[in-house]
Design a protein around this motif. Structure first.
Motif, PDB file in Angstrom:
ATOM      1  N   HIS A 384     -18.588  52.327 166.983  1.00 42.30           N
ATOM      2  CA  HIS A 384     -18.848  53.665 166.436  1.00 42.30           C
ATOM      3  C   HIS A 384     -19.888  54.426 167.260  1.00 42.30           C
ATOM      4  CE1 HIS A 384     -17.458  52.827 162.023  1.00 42.30           C
ATOM      5  NE2 HIS A 384     -16.476  52.755 162.911  1.00 42.30           N
ATOM      6  N   CYS A 385     -20.641  53.700 168.073  1.00 40.61           N
ATOM      7  CA  CYS A 385     -21.774  54.308 168.791  1.00 40.61           C
ATOM      8  C   CYS A 385     -21.272  55.179 169.944  1.00 40.61           C
ATOM      9  CB  CYS A 385     -22.689  53.198 169.322  1.00 40.61           C
ATOM     10  SG  CYS A 385     -24.094  53.836 170.235  1.00 40.61           S
ATOM     11  N   THR A 386     -21.806  56.399 170.037  1.00 40.25           N
ATOM     12  CA  THR A 386     -21.419  57.303 171.129  1.00 40.25           C
ATOM     13  C   THR A 386     -22.509  57.380 172.197  1.00 40.25           C
ATOM     14  OG1 THR A 386     -22.387  59.173 169.985  1.00 40.25           O
ATOM     15  CG2 THR A 386     -20.034  58.772 169.578  1.00 40.25           C
ATOM     16  N   SER A 387     -23.539  56.558 172.069  1.00 37.64           N
ATOM     17  CA  SER A 387     -24.673  56.518 173.011  1.00 37.64           C
ATOM     18  C   SER A 387     -25.412  57.853 173.083  1.00 37.64           C
ATOM     19  CB  SER A 387     -24.210  56.114 174.424  1.00 37.64           C
ATOM     20  OG  SER A 387     -23.340  55.041 174.371  1.00 37.64           O
ATOM     21  N   CYS A 388     -25.459  58.581 171.978  1.00 34.24           N
ATOM     22  CA  CYS A 388     -26.129  59.891 172.000  1.00 34.24           C
ATOM     23  C   CYS A 388     -27.649  59.738 172.122  1.00 34.24           C
ATOM     24  CB  CYS A 388     -25.780  60.690 170.745  1.00 34.24           C
ATOM     25  SG  CYS A 388     -26.401  59.931 169.233  1.00 34.24           S
ATOM     26  N   GLY A 389     -28.191  58.628 171.676  1.00 29.84           N
ATOM     27  CA  GLY A 389     -29.635  58.378 171.833  1.00 29.84           C
ATOM     28  C   GLY A 389     -30.494  58.928 170.704  1.00 29.84           C
ATOM     29  N   LEU A 390     -29.893  59.527 169.670  1.00 26.91           N
ATOM     30  CA  LEU A 390     -30.698  60.103 168.573  1.00 26.91           C
ATOM     31  C   LEU A 390     -31.493  59.030 167.833  1.00 26.91           C
ATOM     32  CD1 LEU A 390     -28.303  62.769 167.015  1.00 26.91           C
ATOM     33  CD2 LEU A 390     -30.360  63.153 168.349  1.00 26.91           C
ATOM     34  N   CYS A 391     -30.870  57.863 167.642  1.00 27.36           N
ATOM     35  CA  CYS A 391     -31.556  56.784 166.920  1.00 27.36           C
ATOM     36  C   CYS A 391     -32.779  56.307 167.687  1.00 27.36           C
ATOM     37  CB  CYS A 391     -30.587  55.623 166.673  1.00 27.36           C
ATOM     38  SG  CYS A 391     -29.764  55.051 168.168  1.00 27.36           S
ATOM     39  N   ALA A 392     -32.630  56.195 169.016  1.00 25.90           N
ATOM     40  CA  ALA A 392     -33.750  55.722 169.843  1.00 25.90           C
ATOM     41  C   ALA A 392     -34.895  56.727 169.790  1.00 25.90           C
ATOM     42  CB  ALA A 392     -33.276  55.518 171.275  1.00 25.90           C
ATOM     43  N   ARG A 393     -34.551  58.013 169.686  1.00 29.62           N
ATOM     44  CA  ARG A 393     -35.571  59.067 169.664  1.00 29.62           C
ATOM     45  C   ARG A 393     -36.447  58.962 168.422  1.00 29.62           C
ATOM     46  NH1 ARG A 393     -35.083  65.129 168.285  1.00 29.62           N
ATOM     47  NH2 ARG A 393     -33.466  64.307 166.937  1.00 29.62           N
ATOM     48  N   VAL A 394     -35.857  58.587 167.281  1.00 26.79           N
ATOM     49  CA  VAL A 394     -36.642  58.569 166.039  1.00 26.79           C
ATOM     50  C   VAL A 394     -37.292  57.215 165.759  1.00 26.79           C
ATOM     51  CG1 VAL A 394     -35.218  60.372 165.006  1.00 26.79           C
ATOM     52  CG2 VAL A 394     -34.703  57.976 164.495  1.00 26.79           C
ATOM     53  N   CYS A 395     -36.924  56.174 166.509  1.00 23.76           N
ATOM     54  CA  CYS A 395     -37.483  54.837 166.211  1.00 23.76           C
ATOM     55  C   CYS A 395     -38.971  54.816 166.547  1.00 23.76           C
ATOM     56  CB  CYS A 395     -36.750  53.756 167.010  1.00 23.76           C
ATOM     57  SG  CYS A 395     -37.489  52.127 166.705  1.00 23.76           S
ATOM     58  N   ASN A 413     -33.564  45.813 169.314  1.00 21.45           N
ATOM     59  CA  ASN A 413     -34.337  44.590 169.508  1.00 21.45           C
ATOM     60  C   ASN A 413     -34.892  44.187 168.143  1.00 21.45           C
ATOM     61  OD1 ASN A 413     -36.353  42.720 169.988  1.00 21.45           O
ATOM     62  ND2 ASN A 413     -36.870  43.608 171.969  1.00 21.45           N
ATOM     63  N   THR A 414     -34.308  43.177 167.551  1.00 19.70           N
ATOM     64  CA  THR A 414     -34.677  42.836 166.174  1.00 19.70           C
ATOM     65  C   THR A 414     -36.115  42.325 166.064  1.00 19.70           C
ATOM     66  OG1 THR A 414     -33.492  40.796 166.542  1.00 19.70           O
ATOM     67  CG2 THR A 414     -32.418  42.391 165.141  1.00 19.70           C
ATOM     68  N   ALA A 415     -36.663  41.838 167.163  1.00 20.41           N
ATOM     69  CA  ALA A 415     -38.060  41.376 167.110  1.00 20.41           C
ATOM     70  C   ALA A 415     -39.005  42.566 166.972  1.00 20.41           C
ATOM     71  CB  ALA A 415     -38.397  40.584 168.355  1.00 20.41           C
ATOM     72  N   SER A 416     -38.608  43.700 167.525  1.00 23.16           N
ATOM     73  CA  SER A 416     -39.468  44.886 167.438  1.00 23.16           C
ATOM     74  C   SER A 416     -39.160  45.729 166.207  1.00 23.16           C
ATOM     75  CB  SER A 416     -39.287  45.787 168.662  1.00 23.16           C
ATOM     76  OG  SER A 416     -39.568  45.095 169.829  1.00 23.16           O
ATOM     77  N   CYS A 417     -37.929  45.644 165.713  1.00 21.83           N
ATOM     78  CA  CYS A 417     -37.525  46.485 164.579  1.00 21.83           C
ATOM     79  C   CYS A 417     -38.337  46.094 163.339  1.00 21.83           C
ATOM     80  CB  CYS A 417     -36.037  46.313 164.308  1.00 21.83           C
ATOM     81  SG  CYS A 417     -35.467  47.231 162.870  1.00 21.83           S
ATOM     82  N   ALA A 418     -38.945  47.121 162.697  1.00 22.27           N
ATOM     83  CA  ALA A 418     -39.765  46.840 161.510  1.00 22.27           C
ATOM     84  C   ALA A 418     -38.996  47.118 160.223  1.00 22.27           C
ATOM     85  CB  ALA A 418     -41.033  47.672 161.561  1.00 22.27           C
ATOM     86  N   GLY A 419     -37.789  47.650 160.352  1.00 23.58           N
ATOM     87  CA  GLY A 419     -36.942  47.841 159.177  1.00 23.58           C
ATOM     88  C   GLY A 419     -37.224  49.089 158.369  1.00 23.58           C
ATOM     89  N   CYS A 420     -37.832  50.106 158.982  1.00 22.00           N
ATOM     90  CA  CYS A 420     -38.116  51.335 158.222  1.00 22.00           C
ATOM     91  C   CYS A 420     -36.822  52.040 157.834  1.00 22.00           C
ATOM     92  CB  CYS A 420     -39.012  52.281 159.021  1.00 22.00           C
ATOM     93  SG  CYS A 420     -38.293  52.861 160.572  1.00 22.00           S
ATOM     94  N   GLY A 421     -35.811  51.926 158.714  1.00 29.75           N
ATOM     95  CA  GLY A 421     -34.515  52.509 158.408  1.00 29.75           C
ATOM     96  C   GLY A 421     -34.391  53.972 158.761  1.00 29.75           C
ATOM     97  N   THR A 422     -35.333  54.498 159.531  1.00 30.43           N
ATOM     98  CA  THR A 422     -35.264  55.927 159.837  1.00 30.43           C
ATOM     99  C   THR A 422     -34.188  56.248 160.875  1.00 30.43           C
ATOM    100  OG1 THR A 422     -36.656  57.865 160.105  1.00 30.43           O
ATOM    101  CG2 THR A 422     -37.035  56.110 161.679  1.00 30.43           C
ATOM    102  N   CYS A 423     -33.710  55.216 161.576  1.00 33.77           N
ATOM    103  CA  CYS A 423     -32.648  55.442 162.560  1.00 33.77           C
ATOM    104  C   CYS A 423     -31.302  55.697 161.870  1.00 33.77           C
ATOM    105  CB  CYS A 423     -32.539  54.243 163.497  1.00 33.77           C
ATOM    106  SG  CYS A 423     -32.352  52.677 162.630  1.00 33.77           S
ATOM    107  N   ALA A 424     -31.075  54.999 160.744  1.00 40.98           N
ATOM    108  CA  ALA A 424     -29.757  55.070 160.104  1.00 40.98           C
ATOM    109  C   ALA A 424     -29.391  56.496 159.657  1.00 40.98           C
ATOM    110  CB  ALA A 424     -29.689  54.088 158.943  1.00 40.98           C
TER     111      ALA A 424
END
Ligand code: FES
Length: 600
Positions: A384-395, A413-424
């Motif tokens: 489903h990913c279009t590589s738009c980069g929006l998720c990376a911008r808000v992480c 990177n699950t080791a760095s992900c804190a699970g805030c969920g703001t990317c979704a």
């Protein structure tokens, strides 16, 4: 310090600066710039012969300019390593060598002007941030005359004078005539609890530092007249109140009121005018010396470290802990801990306690040899990913990497992900799923809560760390608020997706509240900035569709604000009552026509 220097498993990088930190918990890569010392460590025996012959004289920073040093020097008596160092910008010239007196006199041949700065990389599993503090510079508080009168000193300068290893070997003398002062005054809260000059926080240590100094002065000079000008004395902590009483019993006079002006008299003593707020009288005091009890400010390097490790600073500029009660030494970024004044002003006891806790937290994390990741993380559905980069911008943690040019799917990177969920909520293509707090779980809650009599409910989304805890606090404080509030917990307000809100309105909710931590307090660095943007975006859409935007509210509630939570809920109830059944029905129709994918 010496113990740390000798420990076989501690590597000390002195005269060094961290220039970059990359990676994540368990695998940080730290780039260090090790500056040239121009003296070979381990070879130099700190005999001091070089310093004796050096012709360059400069103020000694360690003694705050109250003594001098040479261009080749030992930074302070217990410095580790004990090797000398050359301040190359002060040296008369090394290329070509102009003076060379130090080289000629050093029989161990330790001075090497060919040294250059080195770049070192260290791999570490955890990082402890201990960037320390900066004492407040009272120059801007001109009423105290710090830059105009030589006998006005800061508490830090008095500390050097009173220290047996200091420039006067522990003798307290006036700067102007080197005589023991007959009277000394202390001014409290210089640069503390003052939003205009310094900082509006209490610096924690100044009251007890002054109490200690008055006792030392009285012990060494029993006839000395010692006065303290203060707003209030904060002697909290074990044994502190007794110490304060001892200071009073020893003859120190505590005068409630801060000086308005300080003037210098012809004999260089000082005339201090103060309103004594206990008696309501204007008083003048003649003193030989005045000590400004300066506050503590964050280290100027805090900002750089914050950017390197994606940490969060409080509005005061100190580092923000992951949770003030449950994780007081942890940063929100996993594998990073705080020690000492980096996190807030502290005395020695508190700093040692926190440093010990930080060391144990780091050991506990790394001791097992394995790092376990949080169960609440985000995951990319590659097709489903279009590589738009929006998720990376808000992480907030830079946990998502995406190559927008090569168009390869984003990677978490699950080791760095804190699970805030703001990317979704930022992904327009449904390419991000959260492990736990999934879209489905949240929309199912919306449906269940609004299944019966939705027109009578207030739908509220609350972040786990602040707003939900604020609601809890309102409950345990037995505050009354409307019983028709229906709360849905998300880890962060940044997790609240537009579709959850539309779903709520489509199911008949008259009003919807999105709530989270105050700006600057979000436990996922700055994730709630995106909440603001999303709510603004939804307000625009509501206006366009003809839905009153007041029906969607955004409020910040901290864990301690139970009263505020109850008040917001009462306001929401008033709003709810103003929404008619017709308006709700009309909203449902509008949303059905305008928003795709809404569940029936
Ligand atoms: Fe509360 Fe982000 S954690 S708003």
């Amino acid at each position: 310090m010496t113990d740390a220097g000798r420990h076989p498993r501690i590597k000390l990088h002195t005269l060094s600066e961290v220039t970059n930190i990359a990676g994540h918990v368990g695998d940080f890569s730290v780039t260090i710039k090790k500056k040239a010392r121009y003296v070979i460590e381990g070879q130099c025996t700190a005999c001091g012969e070089c310093s004796k012959v050096c012709p360059v004289v400069r103020p000694d920073e360690f003694n705050l300019g109250l003594s001098s040093r040479k261009a080749i020097y030992s930074p302070f008596p217990q410095a580790v390593p004990s090797s000398y160092v050359v301040n190359i910008s002060e040296c008369l010239g090394h290329n070509p060598v102009v003076c060379s007196k130090c080289v000629d006199v050093c029989d161990k041949k330790c001075i090497d002007f060919h040294m250059s700065d080195q770049q070192i990389t260290e791999k570490v599993g955890a990082v402890i941030v201990a960037t320390g503090l900066t004492p407040y510079d009272p120059t801007e508080q001109d009423e105290y005359g710090y830059t105009r009168f030589e006998n006005v000193l800061t508490s830090m300068e008095l500390e050097r004078l009173i220290n047996a290893g200091g420039p006067t070997k522990g003798e307290v003398v006036r700067i102007t005539d080197r005589k023991t002062p007959r009277s000394v005054g202390f001014v409290q809260c210089v640069g503390s609890r003052n939003a205009r000059k310094g900082g509006d926080w209490c610096s924690n240590i100044c009251c007890m530092n002054t109490v200690k100094s008055t006792l030392m002065l009285k012990e060494h000079y029993p006839d000395m007249d010692v006065k303290v000008f203060y707003m209030d004395i904060r002697a909290f902590g074990k044994g502190f109140e007794e110490l304060y009483r001892r200071s009073r019993r020893a003859g120190t006079r505590y005068i409630r009121g801060l000086p308005g002006t300080v003037e210098e008299l012809p004999d260089k003593s000082l005339k201090v005018s103060v309103e004594n707020t206990a008696t309501g009288k204007l008083e003048t005091h003649e003193l030989d010396m005045l000590i400004l009890s300066v506050g503590l400010k964050p280290s100027p390097d805090a900002k750089k470290i914050q950017e390197m490790l994606t940490l969060q600073l409080t509005p005061d500029g100190f580092f923000l802990e992951a949770h003030p009660k449950l994780m007081p030494v942890d940063a929100a970024t996993r594998g990073v801990f705080y020690a000492g004044c980096a996190e807030g002003p502290k005395d020695i006891k508190e700093s040692v306690t926190q440093a010990s806790a930080a060391a144990v937290r780091a050991l506990r994390l790394l001791g097992s040899g394995q790092i376990s990741t949080e169960p609440i993380t985000s995951e990319i559905i590659a097709h489903h990913c279009t590589s738009c980069g929006l998720c990376a911008r808000v992480c907030p943690y830079n946990a998502i990497t995406v190559d927008t040019k090569k168009k390869t799917p984003a990677v978490v990177n699950t080791a760095s992900c804190a699970g805030c969920g703001t990317c979704a909520p930022e992904c327009r293509f449904g390419a991000i799923v959260m492990n736990h707090y999934t879209d489905r779980q949240i929309t199912d809650q919306v449906d269940a809560l609004l299944e019966k009599a939705p027109q009578s409910k207030i739908l509220a989304f609350a972040c786990n760390w602040c707003s939900y805890a604020g609601a809890d606090f309102a409950g345990v404080s037995r505050l009354s608020y409307p019983p028709n509030v229906r709360l849905i917990r998300t880890m962060c307000s940044g997790r609240v997706d537009e579709k959850f809100v539309w779903q709520g309105f489509a199911k008949g909710a008259p009003v919807v509240l999105v709530s989270g931590c105050h700006i600057g307090d979000c436990h996922y660095i700055d994730a709630n900035h995106w909440t603001v943007k999303r709510v603004e975006r939804m307000h625009k859409k509501m206006e366009k569709m003809g839905i009153r935007k007041e029906r969607l509210q955004l409020h910040w509630v901290s864990a301690a604000e139970g009263v505020r939570f109850a008040k917001i809920m009462k306001d929401m109830e008033a709003l709810r009552q103003a929404v008619t059944e017709e308006e709700i029905a009309q909203t449902r129709t509008i949303l059905k026509e305008n928003i795709k994918g809404l569940e029936e």
